[in-house]
Design a protein around this motif. Structure first.
Motif, PDB file in Angstrom:
ATOM      1  N   GLY A 237       0.655  -1.107  -0.059  1.00 58.30           N
ATOM      2  CA  GLY A 237      -0.017   0.098  -0.087  1.00 58.30           C
ATOM      3  C   GLY A 237       1.038   1.284   0.063  1.00 58.30           C
ATOM      4  N   ASP A 238       2.079   1.149   0.404  1.00 59.23           N
ATOM      5  CA  ASP A 238       2.963   2.329   0.355  1.00 59.23           C
ATOM      6  C   ASP A 238       3.537   2.736  -1.009  1.00 59.23           C
ATOM      7  OD1 ASP A 238       2.637   2.255   3.095  1.00 59.23           O
ATOM      8  OD2 ASP A 238       4.614   1.343   3.355  1.00 59.23           O
ATOM      9  N   HIS A 239       3.462   1.785  -2.217  1.00 59.05           N
ATOM     10  CA  HIS A 239       3.993   1.929  -3.282  1.00 59.05           C
ATOM     11  C   HIS A 239       2.749   2.500  -4.287  1.00 59.05           C
ATOM     12  CE1 HIS A 239       7.815   0.124  -2.303  1.00 59.05           C
ATOM     13  NE2 HIS A 239       7.031  -0.673  -1.695  1.00 59.05           N
ATOM     14  N   LEU A 240       2.579   3.635  -4.624  1.00 59.20           N
ATOM     15  CA  LEU A 240       1.477   4.295  -5.442  1.00 59.20           C
ATOM     16  C   LEU A 240       2.151   5.159  -6.551  1.00 59.20           C
ATOM     17  CD1 LEU A 240      -0.475   5.647  -2.537  1.00 59.20           C
ATOM     18  CD2 LEU A 240      -0.877   3.576  -3.958  1.00 59.20           C
ATOM     19  N   PRO A 241       1.572   5.089  -7.539  1.00 57.24           N
ATOM     20  CA  PRO A 241       2.106   5.710  -8.937  1.00 57.24           C
ATOM     21  C   PRO A 241       1.882   7.459  -8.803  1.00 57.24           C
ATOM     22  CG  PRO A 241       0.254   4.488  -9.376  1.00 57.24           C
ATOM     23  CD  PRO A 241       0.462   4.307  -7.998  1.00 57.24           C
ATOM     24  N   VAL A 242       2.871   8.145  -8.922  1.00 56.08           N
ATOM     25  CA  VAL A 242       2.709   9.415  -8.881  1.00 56.08           C
ATOM     26  C   VAL A 242       3.158  10.125 -10.231  1.00 56.08           C
ATOM     27  CG1 VAL A 242       3.375  11.698  -7.667  1.00 56.08           C
ATOM     28  CG2 VAL A 242       2.983   9.591  -6.593  1.00 56.08           C
ATOM     29  N   GLU A 243       2.359  11.269 -10.776  1.00 55.99           N
ATOM     30  CA  GLU A 243       2.686  11.617 -12.068  1.00 55.99           C
ATOM     31  C   GLU A 243       3.639  12.988 -11.560  1.00 55.99           C
ATOM     32  OE1 GLU A 243       0.603  13.732 -16.001  1.00 55.99           O
ATOM     33  OE2 GLU A 243      -0.668  13.154 -14.028  1.00 55.99           O
ATOM     34  N   CYS A 244       4.843  12.914 -12.487  1.00 57.45           N
ATOM     35  CA  CYS A 244       5.971  13.969 -12.235  1.00 57.45           C
ATOM     36  C   CYS A 244       5.904  14.818 -13.529  1.00 57.45           C
ATOM     37  CB  CYS A 244       7.128  13.514 -12.137  1.00 57.45           C
ATOM     38  SG  CYS A 244       7.550  12.349 -13.536  1.00 57.45           S
ATOM     39  N   LYS A 245       6.528  16.040 -13.630  1.00 58.55           N
ATOM     40  CA  LYS A 245       6.552  17.145 -14.462  1.00 58.55           C
ATOM     41  C   LYS A 245       7.151  16.678 -15.589  1.00 58.55           C
ATOM     42  CE  LYS A 245       5.801  20.991 -11.347  1.00 58.55           C
ATOM     43  NZ  LYS A 245       6.397  22.300 -10.945  1.00 58.55           N
ATOM     44  N   GLU A 246       8.425  16.196 -15.623  1.00 60.65           N
ATOM     45  CA  GLU A 246       9.415  15.776 -16.629  1.00 60.65           C
ATOM     46  C   GLU A 246       9.018  13.964 -16.898  1.00 60.65           C
ATOM     47  OE1 GLU A 246      13.201  16.586 -15.334  1.00 60.65           O
ATOM     48  OE2 GLU A 246      12.938  18.928 -15.361  1.00 60.65           O
ATOM     49  N   ARG A 247       9.512  13.740 -18.061  1.00 55.38           N
ATOM     50  CA  ARG A 247       9.393  12.302 -18.574  1.00 55.38           C
ATOM     51  C   ARG A 247      10.769  11.714 -18.412  1.00 55.38           C
ATOM     52  NH1 ARG A 247       5.355  10.977 -22.174  1.00 55.38           N
ATOM     53  NH2 ARG A 247       6.536   9.686 -23.100  1.00 55.38           N
ATOM     54  N   ARG A 248      10.806  10.822 -17.782  1.00 58.58           N
ATOM     55  CA  ARG A 248      12.033   9.882 -17.199  1.00 58.58           C
ATOM     56  C   ARG A 248      11.784   8.524 -17.659  1.00 58.58           C
ATOM     57  NH1 ARG A 248      12.358  10.622 -10.851  1.00 58.58           N
ATOM     58  NH2 ARG A 248      14.063   9.387 -10.974  1.00 58.58           N
ATOM     59  N   ARG A 249      13.149   7.721 -17.820  1.00 64.54           N
ATOM     60  CA  ARG A 249      13.096   6.535 -18.689  1.00 64.54           C
ATOM     61  C   ARG A 249      12.739   5.278 -17.630  1.00 64.54           C
ATOM     62  NH1 ARG A 249      19.066   4.851 -20.369  1.00 64.54           N
ATOM     63  NH2 ARG A 249      19.208   4.430 -18.020  1.00 64.54           N
ATOM     64  N   CYS A 250      12.202   4.613 -18.040  1.00 67.15           N
ATOM     65  CA  CYS A 250      11.493   3.380 -17.283  1.00 67.15           C
ATOM     66  C   CYS A 250      12.727   2.504 -16.796  1.00 67.15           C
ATOM     67  CB  CYS A 250      10.361   2.476 -17.784  1.00 67.15           C
ATOM     68  SG  CYS A 250       9.879   1.134 -17.019  1.00 67.15           S
ATOM     69  N   VAL A 251      12.736   2.374 -15.295  1.00 69.91           N
ATOM     70  CA  VAL A 251      13.919   1.575 -15.024  1.00 69.91           C
ATOM     71  C   VAL A 251      13.813   0.058 -15.376  1.00 69.91           C
ATOM     72  CG1 VAL A 251      15.066   0.817 -12.724  1.00 69.91           C
ATOM     73  CG2 VAL A 251      14.253   3.253 -12.932  1.00 69.91           C
ATOM     74  N   ARG A 252      12.630  -0.323 -15.152  1.00 68.25           N
ATOM     75  CA  ARG A 252      12.484  -1.930 -15.443  1.00 68.25           C
ATOM     76  C   ARG A 252      12.659  -2.197 -16.955  1.00 68.25           C
ATOM     77  NH1 ARG A 252       8.725  -5.583 -16.940  1.00 68.25           N
ATOM     78  NH2 ARG A 252       8.810  -7.677 -15.930  1.00 68.25           N
ATOM     79  N   CYS A 253      12.168  -1.315 -18.030  1.00 67.61           N
ATOM     80  CA  CYS A 253      12.339  -1.631 -19.309  1.00 67.61           C
ATOM     81  C   CYS A 253      13.817  -1.549 -19.710  1.00 67.61           C
ATOM     82  CB  CYS A 253      11.700  -0.651 -20.146  1.00 67.61           C
ATOM     83  SG  CYS A 253       9.621  -0.773 -19.950  1.00 67.61           S
ATOM     84  N   ALA A 254      14.678  -0.432 -18.903  1.00 71.55           N
ATOM     85  CA  ALA A 254      16.038  -0.319 -19.248  1.00 71.55           C
ATOM     86  C   ALA A 254      16.784  -1.613 -18.966  1.00 71.55           C
ATOM     87  CB  ALA A 254      16.613   0.705 -18.647  1.00 71.55           C
ATOM     88  N   ASN A 255      16.559  -2.330 -17.586  1.00 74.60           N
ATOM     89  CA  ASN A 255      17.231  -3.323 -17.069  1.00 74.60           C
ATOM     90  C   ASN A 255      16.831  -4.736 -17.602  1.00 74.60           C
ATOM     91  OD1 ASN A 255      18.736  -1.368 -15.548  1.00 74.60           O
ATOM     92  ND2 ASN A 255      17.347  -1.465 -13.850  1.00 74.60           N
ATOM     93  N   GLN A 256      15.905  -4.746 -18.489  1.00 78.06           N
ATOM     94  CA  GLN A 256      15.437  -6.094 -18.827  1.00 78.06           C
ATOM     95  C   GLN A 256      16.492  -6.728 -19.799  1.00 78.06           C
ATOM     96  OE1 GLN A 256      11.745  -5.512 -20.943  1.00 78.06           O
ATOM     97  NE2 GLN A 256      10.501  -6.278 -19.208  1.00 78.06           N
ATOM     98  N   LYS A 257      16.713  -8.088 -19.667  1.00 78.89           N
ATOM     99  CA  LYS A 257      17.743  -8.809 -20.386  1.00 78.89           C
ATOM    100  C   LYS A 257      17.214  -9.310 -21.714  1.00 78.89           C
ATOM    101  CE  LYS A 257      20.072 -10.269 -16.013  1.00 78.89           C
ATOM    102  NZ  LYS A 257      20.595 -11.350 -15.691  1.00 78.89           N
TER     103      LYS A 257
END
Length: 287
Positions: A237-257
């Motif tokens: 319940g502590d992990h909630l999606p929050v919208e930010c101003k700038e677009r950032r690179r997805c960490v999981r997509c970048a680390n997928q093998k």
């Protein structure tokens, strides 16, 4: 009260050594040592009361009794409903037999043959006024506190099965203390009719908060991206999606093998982990 250790008597099984009197008399005589106020009257049910106990006790006492106990006179006359017979022994103890729907036998060292009235239901569910000895009416008015307390304690039972006997005693005393505190709370604040469940919830929250403050080891949250083992221990319940101003690179997509690096950017980041995650990767990353 005096010594706290004499306020309750835990039954530990049958003792092999010879004892003076039956179990009920021994329990009453032991608990009487903790009584300080002398202007009290005791009420017993038939497990504890006997002619010997009522004769020798130093306090006013009333209690129902079984017919097969020692020194109990047998009533020969068959009584109708509302009729009663009173017999006294040489110690001044009154043995009262009263006929309700069933025969009731009562012992008292502070009542005589005074007759009063009480209400009983007939077969037609109508309330009828029938004659009743004053001792039995007094017993019915003041007896039942222990049964009522056990009923209120068992309403929200927090006891759990365990091989350690002392845990059951601890939870029983804790629940009794909560019920007594709730009764005192209602007497002090007459206007605030707080239900027992809500009172118990507030007490539990306060105890948890006290335990957190006084804990010798406090859990500290580390900075940066937590490891996978830490993520599984944290409440989801502590992990909630929050919208930010700038677009950032997805960490999981970048680390997928997958053999090549993905450049997928998103405006959403996890509030607890403080990392950017796209919509498709948010749930898989936290599981």
């Amino acid at each position: 009260f005096g010594n706290v250790a004499t306020h309750f008597n835990i039954y530990c099984g049958k003792k092999t050594s010879p004892q003076d009197g039956p179990l009920g008399e021994r329990v009453v005589n032991k608990l009487l040592k903790s009584v300080v106020k002398k202007n009290v009257c005791f009420c017993f049910d038939r497990f504890f009361s006997s002619a010997k106990l009522i004769n020798e006790i130093e306090y006013p006492a009333v209690g129902t009794c079984m017919k097969n106990r020692k020194n109990i006179p047998k009533s020969v006359k068959k009584l109708k409903r509302g009729e009663s017979v009173v017999l006294n022994n040489q110690f001044g103890t009154a043995c009262i037999v009263w006929q309700d729907t069933k025969e009731v036998l009562c012992l008292s060292n502070c009542h005589c043959n005074q007759i009063s009235t009480t209400q009983r239901k007939a077969k037609t569910c109508e309330k009828l006024d029938i004659t009743c000895p004053e001792a039995i009416k007094f017993y019915g008015k003041y007896m039942g506190g222990v049964d009522l307390s056990d009923q209120m304690v068992s309403t929200y039972d927090i006891n759990r099965k365990s091989n350690k006997w002392w845990k059951k005693v601890f939870y029983k005393l804790l629940q009794s203390a909560c019920v007594n505190s709730w009764i005192i709370f209602k007497e002090i604040r007459h206007k605030d009719k707080l239900p027992y469940f809500e009172f118990l919830s507030e007490v539990a929250e306060d105890l948890i908060e006290i335990g957190r403050k006084n804990a010798p080891i406090k859990r500290m949250r580390s900075y940066g991206r937590p490891s996978k083992s830490v993520q599984s221990l944290v409440n989801i319940g502590d992990h909630l999606p929050v919208e930010c101003k700038e677009r950032r690179r997805c960490v999981r997509c970048a680390n997928q093998k997958t053999g090549k690096l993905k450049e997928k950017r998103t405006r959403f980041l996890c509030k607890s982990c403080n990392i950017a995650l796209c919509f498709e990767c948010f749930t898989p990353y936290h599981t």
